[in-house]
Design a protein around this motif. Structure first.
Motif, mmCIF file in Angstrom:
data_model
loop_
_atom_site.group_PDB
_atom_site.id
_atom_site.type_symbol
_atom_site.label_atom_id
_atom_site.label_comp_id
_atom_site.label_asym_id
_atom_site.label_seq_id
_atom_site.Cartn_x
_atom_site.Cartn_y
_atom_site.Cartn_z
ATOM 1 N N ALA A 143 24.475 -64.596 44.252
ATOM 2 C CA ALA A 143 25.822 -64.619 44.828
ATOM 3 C C ALA A 143 26.806 -64.628 43.669
ATOM 4 N N VAL A 144 27.485 -63.556 43.439
ATOM 5 C CA VAL A 144 28.424 -63.514 42.303
ATOM 6 C C VAL A 144 29.811 -63.139 42.801
ATOM 7 N N ALA A 145 30.795 -63.735 42.153
ATOM 8 C CA ALA A 145 32.179 -63.395 42.493
ATOM 9 C C ALA A 145 32.447 -61.962 42.073
ATOM 10 N N GLU A 146 33.377 -61.357 42.695
ATOM 11 C CA GLU A 146 33.716 -59.985 42.357
ATOM 12 C C GLU A 146 34.332 -59.948 40.965
ATOM 13 N N VAL A 147 33.881 -59.038 40.165
ATOM 14 C CA VAL A 147 34.448 -58.908 38.822
ATOM 15 C C VAL A 147 35.788 -58.205 38.939
ATOM 16 N N THR A 148 36.827 -58.900 38.457
ATOM 17 C CA THR A 148 38.164 -58.304 38.589
ATOM 18 C C THR A 148 38.430 -57.282 37.496
ATOM 19 N N GLY A 149 37.712 -57.440 36.379
ATOM 20 C CA GLY A 149 37.976 -56.523 35.270
ATOM 21 C C GLY A 149 39.203 -56.924 34.473
ATOM 22 N N GLU A 150 39.875 -58.010 34.916
ATOM 23 C CA GLU A 150 41.023 -58.503 34.162
ATOM 24 C C GLU A 150 40.532 -59.076 32.830
ATOM 25 N N PRO A 151 41.215 -58.780 31.727
ATOM 26 C CA PRO A 151 40.812 -59.408 30.470
ATOM 27 C C PRO A 151 40.965 -60.935 30.556
ATOM 28 N N VAL A 152 40.018 -61.651 30.002
ATOM 29 C CA VAL A 152 40.064 -63.115 30.020
ATOM 30 C C VAL A 152 40.463 -63.581 28.627
ATOM 31 N N MET A 153 41.568 -64.300 28.542
ATOM 32 C CA MET A 153 42.094 -64.649 27.218
ATOM 33 C C MET A 153 41.141 -65.570 26.468
ATOM 34 N N ARG A 154 41.126 -65.432 25.151
ATOM 35 C CA ARG A 154 40.225 -66.240 24.340
ATOM 36 C C ARG A 154 40.863 -67.585 24.016
ATOM 37 N N VAL A 155 40.052 -68.630 24.016
ATOM 38 C CA VAL A 155 40.557 -69.981 23.785
ATOM 39 C C VAL A 155 41.229 -70.084 22.412
ATOM 40 N N ALA A 156 40.654 -69.416 21.450
ATOM 41 C CA ALA A 156 41.235 -69.472 20.103
ATOM 42 C C ALA A 156 42.669 -68.953 20.119
ATOM 43 N N ASP A 157 42.950 -67.993 21.011
ATOM 44 C CA ASP A 157 44.304 -67.449 21.085
ATOM 45 C C ASP A 157 45.283 -68.474 21.659
ATOM 46 N N ILE A 158 44.773 -69.350 22.554
ATOM 47 C CA ILE A 158 45.633 -70.400 23.106
ATOM 48 C C ILE A 158 46.111 -71.312 21.976
ATOM 49 N N LEU A 159 45.178 -71.706 21.117
ATOM 50 C CA LEU A 159 45.533 -72.575 19.992
ATOM 51 C C LEU A 159 46.407 -71.837 18.987
ATOM 52 N N ALA A 160 46.154 -70.554 18.856
ATOM 53 C CA ALA A 160 46.922 -69.770 17.888
ATOM 54 C C ALA A 160 48.395 -69.726 18.283
ATOM 55 N N HIS A 161 48.682 -69.733 19.608
ATOM 56 C CA HIS A 161 50.078 -69.721 20.067
ATOM 57 C C HIS A 161 50.839 -70.930 19.538
ATOM 58 N N GLU A 162 50.134 -72.040 19.402
ATOM 59 C CA GLU A 162 50.757 -73.276 18.932
ATOM 60 C C GLU A 162 50.645 -73.413 17.413
ATOM 61 N N SER A 163 50.091 -72.420 16.767
ATOM 62 C CA SER A 163 49.866 -72.448 15.314
ATOM 63 C C SER A 163 49.001 -73.631 14.896
ATOM 64 N N LEU A 164 48.125 -74.091 15.768
ATOM 65 C CA LEU A 164 47.294 -75.243 15.446
ATOM 66 C C LEU A 164 45.942 -74.832 14.906
ATOM 67 N N ILE A 165 45.670 -73.555 14.933
ATOM 68 C CA ILE A 165 44.394 -73.088 14.394
ATOM 69 C C ILE A 165 44.691 -72.078 13.301
ATOM 70 N N GLU A 166 43.841 -72.056 12.326
ATOM 71 C CA GLU A 166 44.056 -71.132 11.221
ATOM 72 C C GLU A 166 44.196 -69.716 11.756
ATOM 73 N N LEU A 167 45.068 -68.967 11.126
ATOM 74 C CA LEU A 167 45.249 -67.581 11.545
ATOM 75 C C LEU A 167 44.193 -66.725 10.856
ATOM 76 N N GLU A 168 43.704 -65.761 11.568
ATOM 77 C CA GLU A 168 42.785 -64.822 10.934
ATOM 78 C C GLU A 168 43.475 -63.474 10.930
ATOM 79 N N PRO A 169 44.144 -63.174 9.836
ATOM 80 C CA PRO A 169 44.888 -61.917 9.806
ATOM 81 C C PRO A 169 43.959 -60.728 9.994
#
Lengths: 369, 196, 289
Positions: A143-169
């Motif tokens: 039994a699986v939920a329907e795949v929406t195909g929507e991109p799922v944001m990465r957790v590291a990007d959440i922290l990056a918004h706050e500049s709390l994680i090192e940036l990887e240029p």
């Protein structure tokens, strides 16, 4: 009369025949097929593909079968085959943010955009051996939920918004290729990650574990693990756009590590990264812990533990190299052993002669050792 | 660009030709001052010599930027090199892994000579000369030579001795030299000393 | 790829693809130009395990041509299983002629020995090397040993050898005995017994060394000075055997000790099987004549 042993060639032939016989086993049982291995032993197939650095489930299954289920042997067979392949093109970097997610969990947030998705995991199964699996039981559809195909944001990007994680240029320079260039220490991180990605799961697991027990502690949190399908694309200059070659399954682990800051760098979270072919969470997590440990010098941390030692880790993580060299000890070494025999006999004769000459002198024994 | 000359002039049988040319070059590199002959024909556009062309086909590829002296360089030659080997022309002499020079050509002072840690990261320089019969006589010694080895070279640039002494003084760094005359060649690895 | 160059095994001639051969060939040329210096190369996975001769096999594959005659030995013998296996590999992928006679071979791949029969001009001896770095057991770090070679700083090695003398009254290294090549680089001769070291000095043959797992190629050109490290008061010396070969009577050759029974019975026979068999055949001819 002594006659030297002969007949190496026929001995080898006979050994290979016996091997083929044992591989097949009881002829009254059906032979397993590559398709069965791909479908029903898929995590073995994934491990072989990952450590052979070749994404081809069918060939990996064939290698597993040929190796009688010996994983390192199968990895070796697939690697040796990989070496014979021409490099036809270089893909674009795969975009794991656009992954078609099958599993995605974060240990750092209770809930987050895209949600927690358990997927096909052993976690929370009770490891009770299951007699119901004997034979060919009917297995209900998942039994699986329907795949929406929507991109799922990465957790590291959440922290990056706050500049709390090192940036990887973003680096656009083409990284080195450890399969085409000799290794050189110190190694750029891109090449280090390549080595870890094909490194032995058990070795990396043990090293990762050692960092948790204080040998290079890094205060890790699983920011995110995601497993799913990503597209592999190559640029075709003649066409002027990228062409998709298909999808591959990847496991990505972003480990988030506390960092108190140094003279040069502010307090922030730092990253350890793991990316592995197929579904292999254990390997991706171990890889990310090792990656972070190996970045100690970048953060001005003392290098005190094996997991932080680049030459030690990278030189010994490859199981095809390791198994070859360890197992080569069973090759004949009698020429060198003869040399050692002669030497030990002479040293021993000197020792005995000296003892016989000076039986009273107690200090001698120590000196002679 | 003349496409016809760029697509032709390769080895008729690339695998075995490359093997035999390599062996000729290796034998010469291992025995400095001895004259080897290229057995497999290759023809490049312009003034690049037969042995030079064969060496390029044998040893150059996408991993080896190639430098051509001005007297040799042409779009047709670059296209020939790219078509047959996948090698590209080095944007500047410091990045050259191989360099090809015409008659009288002088090695660029910026050709890489390697580092003390990695002396192998140096250029191999291939210079066309007019012959090995007459010309300036040299007496060579060093690894690969039992005692001494005589060598005559005609058409080498002036002050070669001084140049080579300076190159030898950098050992283990330095460039390695291959002199070619038509289909023949002589190698002077950096380890060679010129006596007298 | 033409049908002609495809081998029986369905791979390119001599197994390696041309790109790989070129990379190895370039490394070999640099290795010859800098005698004793270990040239890093992008060693490939071979269809035999690391530690089983992958370096030697890659060097041989890059060098060998259809006119070559190949000999492969392990422990001095042509019929040891790994030698048989490597010889069969090349017969299959390169269809070259093979021989057991040292004098007939143009390329000889070896593990742990140098043939007793003197090598001649034009022959190539390819060594399989497990650990190419002579300083590795004194300093495990590549970054450190590289600097030592760069600075020609070999004091550590001399200290180690001298400690042996202080402890044991002699240098306690019996194989893989370090040498200095052309007065510059200290080099590991691969695990040959030190008995064989003098054969490297001024040899008319080209000596190539391949270490696959460690990704290094190095070389000794012909007629090159190769000195085993030693001290004025403790000069280098080789193993001596008290008795001749029990099969061919040869002296001044390296011998294997063969255990005959469980009561201490033993005999000494030639390690170099080709040399031993040739001598026995010659002796028979003489007797017959």
């Amino acid at each position: 009369m002594y006659v030297a042993v002969k007949g190496g060639e026929s001995a080898i032939e006979n050994a290979h025949r016996l091997l083929a016989d044992r591989r097949r086993g009881d002829r009254s049982l059906p032979a397993i097929t590559e398709a069965q291995i791909v479908e029903q032993l898929s995590l073995s197939v994934d491990r072989v593909m990952a450590e052979a650095s070749l994404y081809d489930p069918g060939l990996a299954a064939l290698a597993i079968r040929q190796a009688r289920g010996d994983m390192i042997e199968a990895i070796f067979i697939l690697r040796a085959y990989r070496t014979t392949l021409p490099r036809l093109a270089v893909s674009r970097p795969v975009d794991t943010a656009a992954m078609r997610i099958e599993r995605r969990i974060s240990a750092t947030y209770k809930d987050l955009p895209g949600g927690q998705l358990l997927g096909p995991t052993f976690d929370y199964t009770h490891r009770l051996i299951d007699p119901a699996l004997v034979g060919e039981p009917d297995v209900p559809e998942a039994a699986v939920a329907e795949v929406t195909g929507e991109p799922v944001m990465r957790v590291a990007d959440i922290l990056a918004h706050e500049s709390l994680i090192e940036l990887e240029p973003r680096v656009d320079a083409e990284p080195g290729d450890i399969t085409r260039e000799p290794t050189e220490f110190p190694m750029p991180r891109a090449e280090r990650l390549q080595s870890l990605a094909r490194g032995d799961e058990g070795f990396l697991l043990a090293l990762a574990y050692s960092t948790q027990r204080g040998y290079g502690r890094s205060h890790p949190f699983v920011g995110e693990i995601r497993i799913g399908l990503v597209e592999v694309e190559i640029d075709v200059p003649e066409l002027g756009f990228a062409v998709s070659l298909g999808e591959i399954r990847l496991t990505e682990c972003q480990m988030v590590n506390q960092f108190k800051g140094s003279a040069e760098k502010p307090p922030q979270f730092t990253r350890g990264y793991g990316l592995v072919f197929g579904q292999s969470e254990r390997k991706a997590m171990a890889m990310s812990l090792c990656d972070r440990a190996l970045r100690a010098a970048e953060y001005g941390e003392d290098i005190t533990a094996p997991a932080q030692d680049e030459e030690f880790v990278i030189s010994h993580c490859d199981n095809v190299q390791a198994t070859g060299f360890v197992e080569h000890l069973k090759l004949p070494h009698y020429v060198d052993f003869q040399a050692e025999l002669g030497l030990v006999r002479r040293l021993r004769a000197n020792y005995d002669a000296a003892r016989a000459a000076e039986p009273e002198d107690d200090s001698f024994e120590e000196a002679a050792q | 660009m003349d496409a016809s000359t760029s697509l032709t002039g390769g080895f008729a049988d690339p695998v075995f030709a490359a093997q035999s040319v390599f062996r000729a070059v290796m034998d010469c590199m291992a025995r400095p001052g001895t004259i080897g002959t290229i057995g497999s024909e290759a023809t490049a556009p312009g003034a690049l010599g037969a042995a030079q062309a064969a060496i390029a086909l044998t040893l150059c590829d996408a991993d080896t930027p190639v430098w051509f002296a001005d007297t040799l360089a042409s779009p047709a030659l670059s296209a020939w090199l790219a078509f047959h080997t996948g090698a590209s022309v080095a944007p500047d002499p410091t990045t050259a892994k191989f360099a090809f020079l015409g008659l009288g050509g002088v090695p660029h002072p910026d050709f890489p000579i390697g580092t003390q840690d990695y002396p192998d990261r140096s250029a191999t320089v291939v210079i066309e000369v007019s012959g090995f019969e007459a010309g300036e006589p040299f007496t060579l010694s060093g690894p690969g030579i039992a005692g001494t080895q005589p060598l005559s070279v005609a058409g080498l640039f002036p002050d070669f001795r001084t140049f080579w002494q300076a190159n030898r003084a950098e050992f283990p760094r330095g460039i390695d030299l291959i002199l070619t005359a038509g289909t023949r060649l002589v190698a002077l690895p950096r380890s060679v000393r010129i006596l007298d | 790829m033409s049908a002609v160059t495809m081998s029986e095994a369905g791979t390119n001639f001599a197994y390696l693809d041309e790109e790989t051969k070129r990379m190895i060939r370039r490394a070999i040329l640099k290795a010859i130009a800098i005698p004793g210096y270990q040239v890093p190369f992008a060693s490939r996975e071979m269809p035999m395990p690391y530690g089983w001769g992958t370096g030697g096999v890659q060097v041989t594959a890059a060098v060998i041509g259809p006119d070559d005659v190949l000999k492969v030995i392990d422990q001095g013998a042509d019929d040891t299983t790994n030698a048989v296996s490597i010889r069969a590999f090349f017969r299959k992928v390169a269809r070259v002629a093979v021989t057991t006679h040292t004098a007939e071979a143009t390329v000889i791949q070896t593990r742990h020995r140098i043939p007793e029969h003197p090598l001649i001009e034009g022959q190539i001896l390819v060594y399989q090397v497990p650990i190419p770095e002579p300083l590795r057991f004194l300093e495990p770090r590549e970054t450190e040993t590289r600097t030592m070679h760069a600075l020609e700083e070999y004091g550590l090695m001399h200290v180690k050898l001298y400690e042996d003398i202080a402890h044991h009254g002699r240098i306690a290294t019996s194989y893989a005995y370090p040498v200095k090549v052309a007065g510059r680089y200290v080099m590991d001769p691969s695990p040959i017994p030190k008995f064989d070291n003098p054969k490297m000095h001024l040899s008319p043959a080209l000596q190539l060394f391949g270490a696959g797992r460690e990704k290094r190629i190095y070389a000794i050109p012909p007629h090159t000075d190769v000195r085993s490290l030693d001290f004025e008061d403790h000069p280098f010396e080789i193993q001596r055997f008290d008795e001749p070969c029990a099969l061919c009577g040869a002296r001044n050759v390296y011998l294997d000790e063969v255990i005959l029974d469980d009561r201490g019975g033993r005999m000494f026979v030639c390690s170099d099987t080709d040399n031993c068999e040739s001598r026995q055949a010659d002796a028979q001819k003489e007797t017959a004549a």
